[in-house]
Design an enzyme around this catalytic site. Structure first.
Site, short mmCIF file in Angstrom:
data_model
loop_
_atom_site.label_atom_id
_atom_site.label_comp_id
_atom_site.label_asym_id
_atom_site.label_seq_id
_atom_site.Cartn_x
_atom_site.Cartn_y
_atom_site.Cartn_z
N ASP A 182 -11.30 3.45 4.17
CA ASP A 182 -11.78 2.07 4.05
C ASP A 182 -13.31 2.03 3.92
OD1 ASP A 182 -9.98 0.00 3.79
OD2 ASP A 182 -9.59 -0.17 5.95
N LYS A 218 0.84 -1.20 0.00
CA LYS A 218 0.00 0.00 0.00
C LYS A 218 0.87 1.25 0.00
CE LYS A 218 -4.03 -1.86 2.44
NZ LYS A 218 -4.72 -2.06 3.72
N GLN A 266 -5.17 -1.41 9.69
CA GLN A 266 -5.10 -2.77 9.12
C GLN A 266 -5.76 -3.76 10.07
OE1 GLN A 266 -3.84 -3.44 6.03
NE2 GLN A 266 -4.45 -5.56 6.32
#
Ligand code: NAP
Length: 286
Positions: free
Chosen positions: A120, A53, A97
């Site tokens: 997200d 990422k 995460q």
């Protein structure tokens, strides 16, 4: 090996196009959007994913940084990190995460993220907006699937779509996006009676179950579009999806491979969400 009839939907190519578009738009901004990734613990798979990422973000002009925290971190400590990132004007996107260790409630952490920085799309405000059909930050994997369907020229209006899986990360937002695109959506899950029959009715089938090759070729309607979100590692090390690819490709009209289908789209959409969050937040008055 069965003969392949289906068109292969190339996620690597579509993701490269999304990344190029993000890079072009970022170059015109006059600032670098900021993405903060919080990584708790030392799970090697998560670490690799986060490194990818970071790399992908920096390549398109997004300033990414990882905030590593020990697996023993207390919930209050993690919430304090989130509060700092919420208040930091250089941070446009915050991503934590998952999974998190058991002493930390994932829900409390997700709800602590400023919804305007929730790249997200997991915050209840953004989930609610998605289900209301209001433009918002949308979870990256289902957003990536919508882009693949668009790139493949699949017409969704009035189409019978089946989403296999009802997780908050993939299945539920996927069903909301397909509904917003005027598909007629069925959501199937582990309690669904006669899953093969449900699948056979679908013109568009999105599989997100996490069960290696669960969906067989004779579950698929002739000419259907099959999107395989699953990523499963077999005992022999091979990576396969939730769909038995060779069997499915012999009947489907179009299909995504694993790897190289949905996978590359998730990070590309994260970058797009970061750009979107930056542009929205920084153009707000005050
Ligand atoms: P999840 O949270 O475990 O949800 C799985 C869903 O599948 C649940 O709704 C479950 O039903 C359903 N299910 C499980 N076994 C089933 C069966 N035998 N028959 C019918 N339904 C069944 O998984 P997830 O996070 O949504 O992820 C799904 C897959 O996508 C995984 O392989 C994951 O690795 C992959 N994934 C890929 C990406 C990417 O970037 N490509 C991103 C995220 C996830 P119940 O609700 O009834 O339990």
């Amino acid at each position: 090996m069965t003969e392949t009839a289906a068109r292969i939907i190339d996620g690597k190519a579509v993701a490269a196009a999304v990344r190029a578009e993000v890079a072009a738009r970022t170059a015109t901004l006059g600032y670098r959007p900021g993405l903060a990734v919080v990584l708790v613990g030392d799970d090697p798979a998560s670490a690799i994913y986060v490194r990818n990422k970071d790399r992908a973000a920096n390549a398109v002009g997004i300033a990414a940084r990882t905030i590593p925290l020990p697996a023993s971190v207390a919930e209050a400590e993690l919430l304090a990190v989130i509060a700092r990132l919420n208040a930091d004007a250089s941070v446009d996107g915050i991503l934590v995460q998952l999974p998190l260790p058991p002493q930390v409630r994932a829900r409390a952490v997700i709800e602590a993220i400023d919804p305007a920085k929730d790249v997200d799309g997991f915050h209840p405000i953004n989930v609610g907006r998605l289900h209301e059909g209001v433009a918002t930050l949308v979870p990256c994997t289902p957003l990536g699937v919508m882009k693949l369907l668009a790139a493949a020229g699949v017409s969704l209006r009035g189409a019978r779509a089946l989403v296999l899986g009802r997780s908050s990360i993939v299945g539920k937002p996927m069903a909301a996006l397909l509904t917003a695109a005027d598909a007629t959506v069925t959501v199937a899950h582990s309690r669904t009676r006669d899953l093969p029959a449900e699948c056979r009715r679908a013109e568009v089938l999105v599989a997100a179950v996490g069960r290696a090759e669960l969906v067989r070729g004779d579950w698929i309607a002739n000419d259907a579009t099959v999107i395989d979100v699953g990523i499963n590692r077999l005992a022999d090390g091979r990576l396969v999806g939730d769909v038995a690819y060779d069997e499915a490709a012999a009947v489907a009209g179009a299909i995504t491979p694993v790897p190289g289908g949905v996978g590359p789209m998730t990070i590309a959409c994260l970058l797009e969400n970061t750009l979107r969050a930056a542009a929205a937040r920084r153009s707000r008055p005050g």
